[in-house]
Design an enzyme around this catalytic site. Structure first.
Site, PDB file in Angstrom:
ATOM      1  N   GLU A  16       5.706   4.423   0.232  1.00  0.00           N
ATOM      2  CA  GLU A  16       5.976   3.165  -0.472  1.00  0.00           C
ATOM      3  C   GLU A  16       6.911   3.398  -1.656  1.00  0.00           C
ATOM      4  O   GLU A  16       7.822   2.609  -1.914  1.00  0.00           O
ATOM      5  CB  GLU A  16       4.672   2.515  -0.951  1.00  0.00           C
ATOM      6  CG  GLU A  16       4.928   1.170  -1.617  1.00  0.00           C
ATOM      7  CD  GLU A  16       3.676   0.525  -2.187  1.00  0.00           C
ATOM      8  OE1 GLU A  16       3.805  -0.166  -3.218  1.00  0.00           O
ATOM      9  OE2 GLU A  16       2.575   0.706  -1.616  1.00  0.00           O
ATOM     10  N   CYS A  35      -6.858  -4.980   4.986  1.00  0.00           N
ATOM     11  CA  CYS A  35      -6.287  -6.068   4.198  1.00  0.00           C
ATOM     12  C   CYS A  35      -5.303  -6.830   5.083  1.00  0.00           C
ATOM     13  O   CYS A  35      -5.013  -6.422   6.215  1.00  0.00           O
ATOM     14  CB  CYS A  35      -5.587  -5.515   2.964  1.00  0.00           C
ATOM     15  SG  CYS A  35      -4.197  -4.414   3.372  1.00  0.00           S
TER      16      CYS A  35
END
Length: 319
Positions: free
Chosen positions: A135, A21
């Site tokens: 994250e 991505c």
């Protein structure tokens, strides 16, 4: 001279989009450009992205991967991974007068900004995500300890008790299962109708697109192969999405992990790759299948991606 038996046909349905991505591509480029600009070694706090092959290639170029900032010398650049870091990390790097480059995905940074906005507005923040994932650690670390409550399951959502039910806001990890997250959000919303939501969906476009592509492939395939590392959240979710759609799925690192025996009764095999898996690994898996089968490849496109992110200004001139 005996002829070798004809190879049985095998159709490969190749999911699109798949693989890198924009956030992963940017993070890898940041490490590469940093090595070009500053020379080796360049330190990287945590794996830049969760893929063994990417990490090994960058290590061979001169990247040194560490888990914490105290493992880095003051006089060498350090890159923060795409997953984001707690606020205390750049603060400590500044205090030590280090050169640091932040490769946090801009879509993760968006979650950080929204969490801060909700906190400043006096909201109690719920973060939907997986405990211990970098994250999640980074997002919770944007705010004072105790300001964010982590919710991993529908059961967590059912028992969560805020101080003020009218002042709840939620955010999510960017790489979650879209369907699982929707179920958790619906549970919370039923309990807290006034709950504030992100301005725009926190689960990123790349995660959503890859999961939609897997659903399309799973309808037609007898087996799904997901190429990605076991510590890659988005890759693990792709395998889960395939199984939930009724298609058996295997998460494999590369062609070396493919057991061709899995394909003995398979006519159509779906293939995809997590957002941190390079495309050459996909081709390697197809080539491995072609050693035994007469492979034909058909692309199943669910979406087209045109997103790209700029490099930090300090590295832009080396691009």
């Amino acid at each position: 001279m005996t002829q070798s038996p004809a190879r049985r046909p095998l159709k490969v349905l190749l999911a699109a989009p798949r693989g890198f991505c924009a956030g992963v591509d940017r993070a890898i480029q940041i490490v590469e450009r940093a090595i070009e600009k500053y020379g080796a070694p360049v330190y990287v706090r945590h794996e830049i992205v969760h893929n063994r092959h990417v990490v090994e290639r960058l290590r061979n170029l001169g990247a040194v991967f560490v888990e914490e900032l105290h493992e880095c010398p003051d006089d060498r650049p350090v890159v923060f991974s795409a997953h984001g870091v707690p606020k205390s990390v750049p603060a400590e790097a500044s205090r030590r007068e280090m050169i640091y480059l932040d490769a946090t995905c801009p879509l993760v940074s968006k979650v950080h900004v929204e969490a801060q906005r909700h906190y400043d507005a006096g909201k109690e923040i719920v973060l939907i995500g997986h405990a211990g994932h970098p994250e999640v650690v980074g997002t919770m670390g944007q705010l004072p300890e105790g300001a964010v409550t982590l919710i991993e399951t529908v059961e967590d959502a059912q028992v969560y008790q805020p101080r003020d039910p009218s002042r709840v806001a939620f955010a999510t990890q960017t790489t979650l299962s879209v369907d699982d997250t929707a179920e958790i959000v619906a549970t919370l919303r039923a309990r807290f109708p006034d709950m504030a939501a992100p301005h725009k969906e926190d689960i990123c476009y790349a995660t959503t697109n890859r999961q939609e592509a897997v659903k399309a492939v799973a309808e037609k395939a007898d087996l799904l192969l997901v190429i990605g590392s076991a510590n890659s959240s988005n890759s693990v979710r792709l395998a889960e999405v395939g199984r939930r759609a009724g298609c058996p799925a295997h998460l494999i690192d590369d062609a070396g992990a493919l057991d061709l025996g899995w394909l003995d009764a398979v006519q159509v095999v779906g293939v995809t790759a997590g957002a941190s898996a390079p495309e050459d690994l996909v081709q390697g898996v197809i080539d491995r299948m072609a050693e035994r089968f007469a492979v034909t490849v058909e692309v199943a496109e669910a979406a087209r991606e045109t997103v790209s992110f700029k490099l930090p200004r300090a590295l832009a001139e080396t691009a």
